[in-house]
Design an enzyme around this catalytic site. Structure first.
Site, PDB file in Angstrom:
ATOM      1  N   GLN A   1      -5.040  -2.185   9.636  1.00  0.00           N
ATOM      2  CA  GLN A   1      -4.858  -3.468   8.971  1.00  0.00           C
ATOM      3  C   GLN A   1      -5.405  -4.603   9.842  1.00  0.00           C
ATOM      4  OE1 GLN A   1      -3.678  -3.780   5.795  1.00  0.00           O
ATOM      5  NE2 GLN A   1      -4.044  -5.981   5.885  1.00  0.00           N
TER       6      GLN A   1
ATOM      7  N   LYS B   1       0.835  -1.207   0.000  1.00  0.00           N
ATOM      8  CA  LYS B   1       0.000   0.000   0.000  1.00  0.00           C
ATOM      9  C   LYS B   1       0.871   1.259   0.000  1.00  0.00           C
ATOM     10  CE  LYS B   1      -3.789  -2.528   2.132  1.00  0.00           C
ATOM     11  NZ  LYS B   1      -4.492  -2.949   3.346  1.00  0.00           N
TER      12      LYS B   1
ATOM     13  N   ASP C   1     -11.252   2.153   3.935  1.00  0.00           N
ATOM     14  CA  ASP C   1     -11.444   0.712   3.779  1.00  0.00           C
ATOM     15  C   ASP C   1     -12.931   0.380   3.610  1.00  0.00           C
ATOM     16  OD1 ASP C   1      -9.467  -1.204   3.590  1.00  0.00           O
ATOM     17  OD2 ASP C   1      -8.983  -1.162   5.728  1.00  0.00           O
TER      18      ASP C   1
HETATM   19  N1  GUN Z   1      -6.910  -7.590   5.868  1.00  0.00           N
HETATM   20  C1  GUN Z   1      -7.184  -8.293   4.740  1.00  0.00           C
HETATM   21  N2  GUN Z   1      -7.716  -7.483   3.810  1.00  0.00           N
HETATM   22  C2  GUN Z   1      -7.771  -6.241   4.355  1.00  0.00           C
HETATM   23  C3  GUN Z   1      -8.213  -4.976   3.877  1.00  0.00           C
HETATM   24  O1  GUN Z   1      -8.699  -4.808   2.750  1.00  0.00           O
HETATM   25  N3  GUN Z   1      -8.097  -3.944   4.754  1.00  0.00           N
HETATM   26  C4  GUN Z   1      -7.605  -4.092   6.001  1.00  0.00           C
HETATM   27  N4  GUN Z   1      -7.560  -3.025   6.791  1.00  0.00           N
HETATM   28  N5  GUN Z   1      -7.190  -5.248   6.479  1.00  0.00           N
HETATM   29  C5  GUN Z   1      -7.269  -6.323   5.650  1.00  0.00           C
END
Ligand code: GUN
Length: 294
Positions: free
Chosen positions: A97, A53, A120
């Site tokens: 996350q 990211k 998100d």
């Molecule tokens: N863990 C797995 N996929 C994601 C996601 O799209 N966002 C976040 N914050 N955690 C994740």
């Protein structure tokens, strides 16, 4: 068979974002969009996602920051981090996350995020607005799947879409997006989960099969209708001596045999994963532009 090439589409969209950021923000003396990520603990997969990211932010000219904490961080302290980022005017959007360590209640953390910064799209306000077809930050992976279908001009209206998996992050929201009165959308959706009977009969009825169950190479050729469109959301790290990272990625679909039977398939890696990251960038750009009014 044609690939639903997540790398190709993600690169196109990143170039579009970079151009927009340069021309409408940086060249006018405005700040670049700023995405922050909170990472708790040392789960290697989560670390890889957050690094990807950050790299993607750099590619499009965004500012990114990572707030990293040990797995012993208390829930109260994490709530304070969320409060801090909610208030920080320099940060347009942020993500926490997942998964979080067991002693932390994920829902409590997500519900504390200001929906206007929830890039998100996990906050109940954003999910509720999504269900009502109101402007909202869409969850990144389902949004990435919809974008992939849209950019490949896949007709979804009136099609039978079968979704495997009902997680809050992928299966449930993508089933809603596929059935919404929108394009892509307007599909007839069957959502399958661990209690579903006769799974193979249902998957064989799918014009579009979206697989997000988290089971390595679960979907085999006998489960897929000839000419179907298959979207693989699986992400499994398999130890390997042949790669620099020490692992390689595989999906929920047995690619070699299913790809011979379907009309389109998203590969792993190079499919949905890259689209997830690009969706997060699109949401962050929207947040910086305050496009969605809450
Ligand atoms: N863990 C797995 N996929 C994601 C996601 O799209 N966002 C976040 N914050 N955690 C994740």
């Amino acid at each position: 068979m044609r690939l639903l090439d997540g790398k190709l589409i993600a690169d196109q969209i990143k170039a579009e974002i970079a151009k927009e950021v340069k021309e409408t923000m940086l060249d006018k003396g405005m700040n670049a969009p700023h995405l922050a990520a909170v990472l708790v603990g040392d789960d290697p997969a989560s670390e890889t996602y957050v690094t990807s990211k950050e790299k993607a932010c750099k590619e499009v000219g965004f500012i990114s920051s990572v707030y990293k904490y040990p797995s012993t961080l208390t829930q109260q302290k994490l709530l304070e981090v969320v409060d801090f980022l909610n208030k920080d005017e320099e940060v347009d959007g942020f993500i926490v996350q997942l998964p979080l360590p067991k002693h932390i209640d994920e829902r409590k953390i997500i519900e504390r995020i200001n929906p206007a910064k929830d890039v998100d799209g996990f906050h109940p306000v954003n999910l509720g607005r999504m269900v009502l077809n109101l402007p909202a930050y869409l969850p990144a992976t389902p949004m990435g799947i919809m974008t992939l279908l849209e950019r490949y001009s896949i007709e979804t209206a009136g099609k039978h879409c079968v979704v495997l998996g009902r997680s809050h992050i992928v299966g449930t929201p993508v089933s809603i997006l596929m059935s919404r009165k929108a394009n892509p959308g307007n599909a007839t959706v069957t959502l399958c989960h661990s209690y579903t009977k006769d799974l193979g009969i249902l998957t064989n009825m799918a014009d579009i099969l979206i697989v997000a169950m988290g089971m390595l190479e679960f979907v085999t050729a006998d489960m897929v209708k000839k000419g179907a469109i298959v979207v693989d959301v699986g992400m499994h790290r398999i130890p390997s001596d042949e790669t620099k990272s020490g692992f390689r990625l595989k999906g929920d679909v047995k690619f070699d045999e299913v790809s011979r039977k379907c009309s389109y398939i998203s590969p792993v890696p190079g499919g949905v994963g890259l689209m997830t990251i690009v969706s997060l960038l699109q949401n962050t750009l929207k947040a910086a532009k305050k496009e969605i009014i809450f």
